[in-house]
Design a protein around this motif. Structure first.
Motif, PDB file in Angstrom:
ATOM      1  N   GLY A  83      26.471  13.245  16.368  1.00  0.00           N
ATOM      2  CA  GLY A  83      26.703  11.958  16.999  1.00  0.00           C
ATOM      3  C   GLY A  83      27.605  11.051  16.195  1.00  0.00           C
ATOM      4  N   TYR A  84      27.608  11.219  14.883  1.00  0.00           N
ATOM      5  CA  TYR A  84      28.465  10.370  14.066  1.00  0.00           C
ATOM      6  C   TYR A  84      29.947  10.658  14.274  1.00  0.00           C
ATOM      7  CZ  TYR A  84      25.709   7.200  11.342  1.00  0.00           C
ATOM      8  OH  TYR A  84      24.942   6.134  10.976  1.00  0.00           O
ATOM      9  N   VAL A  85      30.263  11.887  14.655  1.00  0.00           N
ATOM     10  CA  VAL A  85      31.665  12.199  14.969  1.00  0.00           C
ATOM     11  C   VAL A  85      32.099  11.402  16.193  1.00  0.00           C
ATOM     12  CG1 VAL A  85      33.294  14.015  15.577  1.00  0.00           C
ATOM     13  CG2 VAL A  85      31.446  14.497  13.951  1.00  0.00           C
ATOM     14  N   LEU A  86      31.250  11.394  17.220  1.00  0.00           N
ATOM     15  CA  LEU A  86      31.550  10.592  18.402  1.00  0.00           C
ATOM     16  C   LEU A  86      31.676   9.119  18.043  1.00  0.00           C
ATOM     17  CD1 LEU A  86      29.138  12.100  21.092  1.00  0.00           C
ATOM     18  CD2 LEU A  86      31.590  12.451  20.890  1.00  0.00           C
ATOM     19  N   LEU A  87      30.784   8.658  17.205  1.00  0.00           N
ATOM     20  CA  LEU A  87      30.780   7.253  16.823  1.00  0.00           C
ATOM     21  C   LEU A  87      32.065   6.873  16.095  1.00  0.00           C
ATOM     22  CD1 LEU A  87      28.988   4.747  16.883  1.00  0.00           C
ATOM     23  CD2 LEU A  87      28.028   5.463  14.697  1.00  0.00           C
ATOM     24  N   ALA A  88      32.481   7.726  15.174  1.00  0.00           N
ATOM     25  CA  ALA A  88      33.675   7.416  14.383  1.00  0.00           C
ATOM     26  C   ALA A  88      34.939   7.450  15.231  1.00  0.00           C
ATOM     27  CB  ALA A  88      33.799   8.401  13.222  1.00  0.00           C
ATOM     28  N   VAL A  89      35.004   8.379  16.189  1.00  0.00           N
ATOM     29  CA  VAL A  89      36.233   8.562  16.975  1.00  0.00           C
ATOM     30  C   VAL A  89      36.283   7.617  18.164  1.00  0.00           C
ATOM     31  CG1 VAL A  89      37.518  10.194  18.400  1.00  0.00           C
ATOM     32  CG2 VAL A  89      36.501  10.949  16.246  1.00  0.00           C
ATOM     33  N   LEU A  90      35.160   7.465  18.877  1.00  0.00           N
ATOM     34  CA  LEU A  90      35.184   6.770  20.161  1.00  0.00           C
ATOM     35  C   LEU A  90      34.858   5.284  20.090  1.00  0.00           C
ATOM     36  CD1 LEU A  90      33.468   9.349  22.551  1.00  0.00           C
ATOM     37  CD2 LEU A  90      35.899   8.869  22.291  1.00  0.00           C
ATOM     38  N   LEU A  91      34.041   4.886  19.115  1.00  0.00           N
ATOM     39  CA  LEU A  91      33.505   3.529  19.203  1.00  0.00           C
ATOM     40  C   LEU A  91      33.783   2.637  18.003  1.00  0.00           C
ATOM     41  CD1 LEU A  91      29.991   4.192  20.769  1.00  0.00           C
ATOM     42  CD2 LEU A  91      32.123   3.702  21.924  1.00  0.00           C
ATOM     43  N   ALA A  92      33.557   3.140  16.806  1.00  0.00           N
ATOM     44  CA  ALA A  92      33.506   2.281  15.628  1.00  0.00           C
ATOM     45  C   ALA A  92      34.699   1.340  15.474  1.00  0.00           C
ATOM     46  CB  ALA A  92      33.329   3.133  14.371  1.00  0.00           C
ATOM     47  N   PRO A  93      35.944   1.833  15.451  1.00  0.00           N
ATOM     48  CA  PRO A  93      37.053   0.912  15.203  1.00  0.00           C
ATOM     49  C   PRO A  93      37.257  -0.106  16.320  1.00  0.00           C
ATOM     50  CG  PRO A  93      37.881   3.079  15.761  1.00  0.00           C
ATOM     51  CD  PRO A  93      36.406   3.217  15.583  1.00  0.00           C
ATOM     52  N   TYR A  94      36.978   0.291  17.548  1.00  0.00           N
ATOM     53  CA  TYR A  94      37.217  -0.604  18.681  1.00  0.00           C
ATOM     54  C   TYR A  94      36.187  -1.725  18.731  1.00  0.00           C
ATOM     55  CZ  TYR A  94      39.862   3.561  19.807  1.00  0.00           C
ATOM     56  OH  TYR A  94      40.714   4.633  19.741  1.00  0.00           O
ATOM     57  N   LEU A  95      34.941  -1.372  18.433  1.00  0.00           N
ATOM     58  CA  LEU A  95      33.910  -2.401  18.439  1.00  0.00           C
ATOM     59  C   LEU A  95      34.085  -3.367  17.273  1.00  0.00           C
ATOM     60  CD1 LEU A  95      30.803  -0.298  19.491  1.00  0.00           C
ATOM     61  CD2 LEU A  95      32.044  -1.965  20.852  1.00  0.00           C
ATOM     62  N   ARG A  96      34.543  -2.843  16.124  1.00  0.00           N
ATOM     63  CA  ARG A  96      34.814  -3.764  15.003  1.00  0.00           C
ATOM     64  C   ARG A  96      35.974  -4.696  15.350  1.00  0.00           C
ATOM     65  NH1 ARG A  96      35.869  -7.315  12.853  1.00  0.00           N
ATOM     66  NH2 ARG A  96      35.996  -7.865  10.641  1.00  0.00           N
ATOM     67  N   LYS A  97      36.959  -4.178  16.038  1.00  0.00           N
ATOM     68  CA  LYS A  97      38.084  -5.028  16.430  1.00  0.00           C
ATOM     69  C   LYS A  97      37.624  -6.127  17.390  1.00  0.00           C
ATOM     70  CE  LYS A  97      42.798  -4.939  18.144  1.00  0.00           C
ATOM     71  NZ  LYS A  97      43.911  -4.112  18.665  1.00  0.00           N
ATOM     72  N   TYR A  98      36.628  -5.817  18.192  1.00  0.00           N
ATOM     73  CA  TYR A  98      36.097  -6.819  19.103  1.00  0.00           C
ATOM     74  C   TYR A  98      35.524  -7.995  18.314  1.00  0.00           C
ATOM     75  CZ  TYR A  98      33.035  -9.016  22.483  1.00  0.00           C
ATOM     76  OH  TYR A  98      32.392  -9.927  23.264  1.00  0.00           O
ATOM     77  N   GLY A  99      34.789  -7.682  17.216  1.00  0.00           N
ATOM     78  CA  GLY A  99      34.471  -8.693  16.240  1.00  0.00           C
ATOM     79  C   GLY A  99      33.321  -9.634  16.505  1.00  0.00           C
ATOM     80  N   LYS A 100      32.342  -9.257  17.321  1.00  0.00           N
ATOM     81  CA  LYS A 100      31.186 -10.125  17.559  1.00  0.00           C
ATOM     82  C   LYS A 100      29.980  -9.607  16.772  1.00  0.00           C
ATOM     83  CE  LYS A 100      33.248 -12.913  20.457  1.00  0.00           C
ATOM     84  NZ  LYS A 100      33.432 -14.356  20.179  1.00  0.00           N
ATOM     85  N   TYR A 101      28.800 -10.144  17.108  1.00  0.00           N
ATOM     86  CA  TYR A 101      27.599  -9.778  16.378  1.00  0.00           C
ATOM     87  C   TYR A 101      26.890  -8.570  16.962  1.00  0.00           C
ATOM     88  CZ  TYR A 101      27.649 -14.387  14.056  1.00  0.00           C
ATOM     89  OH  TYR A 101      27.965 -15.500  13.324  1.00  0.00           O
ATOM     90  N   THR A 102      26.805  -8.469  18.287  1.00  0.00           N
ATOM     91  CA  THR A 102      25.883  -7.525  18.908  1.00  0.00           C
ATOM     92  C   THR A 102      26.538  -6.766  20.048  1.00  0.00           C
ATOM     93  OG1 THR A 102      25.063  -9.127  20.519  1.00  0.00           O
ATOM     94  CG2 THR A 102      23.960  -9.071  18.374  1.00  0.00           C
ATOM     95  N   VAL A 103      25.891  -5.653  20.427  1.00  0.00           N
ATOM     96  CA  VAL A 103      26.358  -4.847  21.555  1.00  0.00           C
ATOM     97  C   VAL A 103      26.259  -5.624  22.870  1.00  0.00           C
ATOM     98  CG1 VAL A 103      25.929  -2.754  22.898  1.00  0.00           C
ATOM     99  CG2 VAL A 103      25.842  -2.680  20.405  1.00  0.00           C
ATOM    100  N   PRO A 104      25.160  -6.357  23.149  1.00  0.00           N
ATOM    101  CA  PRO A 104      25.120  -7.135  24.398  1.00  0.00           C
ATOM    102  C   PRO A 104      26.272  -8.129  24.530  1.00  0.00           C
ATOM    103  CG  PRO A 104      22.911  -6.929  23.527  1.00  0.00           C
ATOM    104  CD  PRO A 104      23.829  -6.352  22.487  1.00  0.00           C
ATOM    105  N   GLN A 105      26.752  -8.670  23.403  1.00  0.00           N
ATOM    106  CA  GLN A 105      27.904  -9.559  23.474  1.00  0.00           C
ATOM    107  C   GLN A 105      29.138  -8.814  23.987  1.00  0.00           C
ATOM    108  OE1 GLN A 105      28.021 -11.366  19.467  1.00  0.00           O
ATOM    109  NE2 GLN A 105      28.148 -13.310  20.548  1.00  0.00           N
TER     110      GLN A 105
END
Length: 567
Positions: A83-105
């Motif tokens: 699952g960490y491979v998926l996390l690193a490729v699909l989500l991590a950089p994009y969600l950090r770029k979004y730059g908020k506190y939480t997933v619901p945001q």
């Protein structure tokens, strides 16, 4: 000094260290409480993430389930790391770029809907609560043995410890504590594993131990001829006793596939893991954090299959065929906690292990095998104490992070986002700490009567994450056409089918066998079906509804294509 004295010394010393670190790094603002002021180095964030990840399920239950289930238990190992491979490729950089506190945001802004955000808040609370209930149970199991008290009493004590670490420091404090806990966890896991590898195979290479020849002492301990490898010896003993071989499994292949898939996509949808990528200073650091986390996690996960083989060997060698009057000390100690038992079915006073439930006389909870392993092999008392300290570190580190996610979802997303938008920062932190208290209380009640082993309860949390967050986050990043109607419908549909399936087999435990599973898929693997349902519903409803506003489509483009967004 005996086991009790060494255990109190190890646990007390590590707890004093954690408390000191937590007080030193206590959060004083909302941004420190939720995302550690976004100042963490990727290696530090990766180590803290690894501690968040290597929970009681990883430390205690994973090897225990492999020891009991054989190959089928390895789906936990493969799913959680993959699952960490998926996390690193699909989500991590994009969600950090979004730059908020939480997933619901993210869900609320991306899907331009307070309704979508509200549904996401509820999903985050369900996921995290399920997970933290498993961790609270893990803490209680360790404390039950340490304090020699019933598990119910240990649950109350464990809940208080979880609350202490979660409320005291927020994300800033928890991160500092979790970096410290990582060292404790790894040392506690590897030291007994290396000693057992040397004892049984004369080599310190733990991951390679099952395939190496047994030492004369190891062969005598297991009662097998010299010259066999550990796997060969366990294979013969397992066949004789009717146990599932370590290299085989009894579950349908589709269930092994779905369980692995559910754990993989659930990893990439867990809010308490995703929030970690909001704590690093730069976007590129998010992917580096995932890479560092994989490195730190691999240290433990590569050793887990060997520890599982040691655990099965230890139970067979110390229990099967021995007289009840000569029962090993570890079994007697765990019997007092209610997690192990002996029923003399044939009245001969001999303890018998069998794969046939009608014949088997010894029941051992898989969650205790790793904790009991040093005593099985009669390792020094300080090793037993070290394992207890490591198990508590693993469970408390993850539980504190999960409580923080629930607190953030309640105070920041629900109270400040809906009920009191003008709430002061001080008052918001007060709400967060109150929510943490309520969460731990509810988790303790759930841990008193757990419906399954710790790792299986944690797998349910992954199933909820897979069926709720993963599809809408991925579609929200990579498909501009995804709409609020689609996201809300998808999350509700995926979460509902998964929850109903789990609830049915929780109530009807007697039916929780492959013959009664839908399509041969267990409750632990049904999150993969929920994820598919979520994705299909989200896409279908999105195509049938009005496209997202232009500014939302520009937001999606800005997450992946900065140049396009500037045009």
């Amino acid at each position: 000094m005996g086991i009790t004295g060494w255990t109190w010394l190890a646990v007390g010393g590590t707890f004093a260290l954690y408390a000191g670190v937590a007080l030193w790094s206590k959060a004083h603002s909302a941004v420190e409480y939720y995302v550690a002021d976004r100042t963490l180095h990727p290696a530090v964030a990766g180590m803290a993430t690894a501690t968040d990840w290597m929970s009681a399920a990883s430390f205690m239950s994973m090897a225990g389930l492999v020891a009991v289930m054989g190959r089928d238990g390895a789906s936990y190992l493969m799913g959680w790391t993959g699952g960490y491979v998926l996390l690193a490729v699909l989500l991590a950089p994009y969600l950090r770029k979004y730059g908020k506190y939480t997933v619901p945001q993210f869900v609320g802004d991306r899907y331009y809907s307070d309704g979508a955000r509200f549904v996401a808040i509820l999903c985050a609370i369900v996921i995290s609560f399920t997970y933290v209930a498993g961790q609270t149970r893990g803490v209680a199991i360790v404390l039950a043995r340490l304090l020699d008290v019933p598990v119910a009493t240990a649950v109350v004590i464990g809940a208080l410890l979880v609350l202490l670490f979660a409320v005291m420091g927020g994300m800033k404090g928890i991160t500092a504590v979790q970096v410290t806990q990582y060292v404790v966890v790894i040392v506690a896991y590897l030291v007994p594993a290396i000693l057992l590898a040397l004892l049984l195979t004369d080599s310190p290479a733990v991951p390679l131990a099952p395939g190496r020849p047994l030492t004369p002492e190891g062969a005598a301990w297991l009662g097998v001829p010299a010259g066999q490898t550990l796997l060969q010896a366990l294979g013969g003993l397992s066949r004789d006793l009717g146990l599932v071989p370590l290299t085989a499994g009894a579950r349908p292949r589709i269930d092994v596939f779905c369980t692995t898939a559910a754990l993989m996509v659930g990893t990439a949808g867990l809010p308490h893991i995703i929030i970690r990528f909001f704590t690093v200073p730069k976007i590129r650091d998010a992917r580096a954090t995932a890479a560092w986390a994989l490195v730190f996690i691999a240290v433990l996960y590569l050793a887990a299959p060997a520890v599982a083989s040691f655990a099965r060997a230890g139970v067979i060698a110390t229990v099967h065929g021995h007289r009840r009057a000569d029962a090993p000390a570890w079994l007697l100690e765990w019997e007092r906690t209610g997690l192990a038992s002996f029923q003399d079915r044939n009245g001969d006073g001999i303890m018998q292990i069998s794969g046939d439930p009608a014949v088997n006389e010894v029941k051992v909870d898989p969650d205790l095998l790793v904790l009991a392993l040093p005593e099985m092999a009669k390792l020094p008392a300080w090793v037993v104490a070290l394992v207890a300290a490591g198990a508590l570190a693993a469970a408390l580190g993850t539980a504190a992070g999960l409580v923080l996610v629930i607190a953030a979802a309640f105070s920041h997303d629900l109270v400040r986002g809906y009920l009191a938008p003008r709430l002061s920062e001080r008052a918001e932190l007060g709400w967060a700490r109150a929510a943490a208290f309520a969460t731990v209380l509810a988790a303790a009640l759930g841990a008193l009567h757990p419906p399954a082993a710790v790792a299986q309860i944690v797998a349910w949390a992954f199933g909820f994450a897979a069926s709720s967050f993963f599809p809408v986050i991925v579609l929200g990043i990579f498909w501009r056409r995804a709409t609020r109607e689609g996201a809300v419908a998808g999350m509700i549909a995926g979460m509902t089918v998964t929850a109903l399936y789990l609830a049915w087999f929780t109530v009807r435990r007697d039916l929780n066998v492959p013959a009664h599973w839908l399509f041969g898929i267990s409750p632990e693997g049904f999150g993969a079906v929920g994820a598919v349902v979520n994705a299909v519903v989200t896409i279908a409803v999105s195509l049938a509804s009005r496209p997202p506003p232009e500014e939302v489509q520009r937001l999606v483009a800005s997450l992946r294509y900065p140049r396009e967004a500037r045009r």
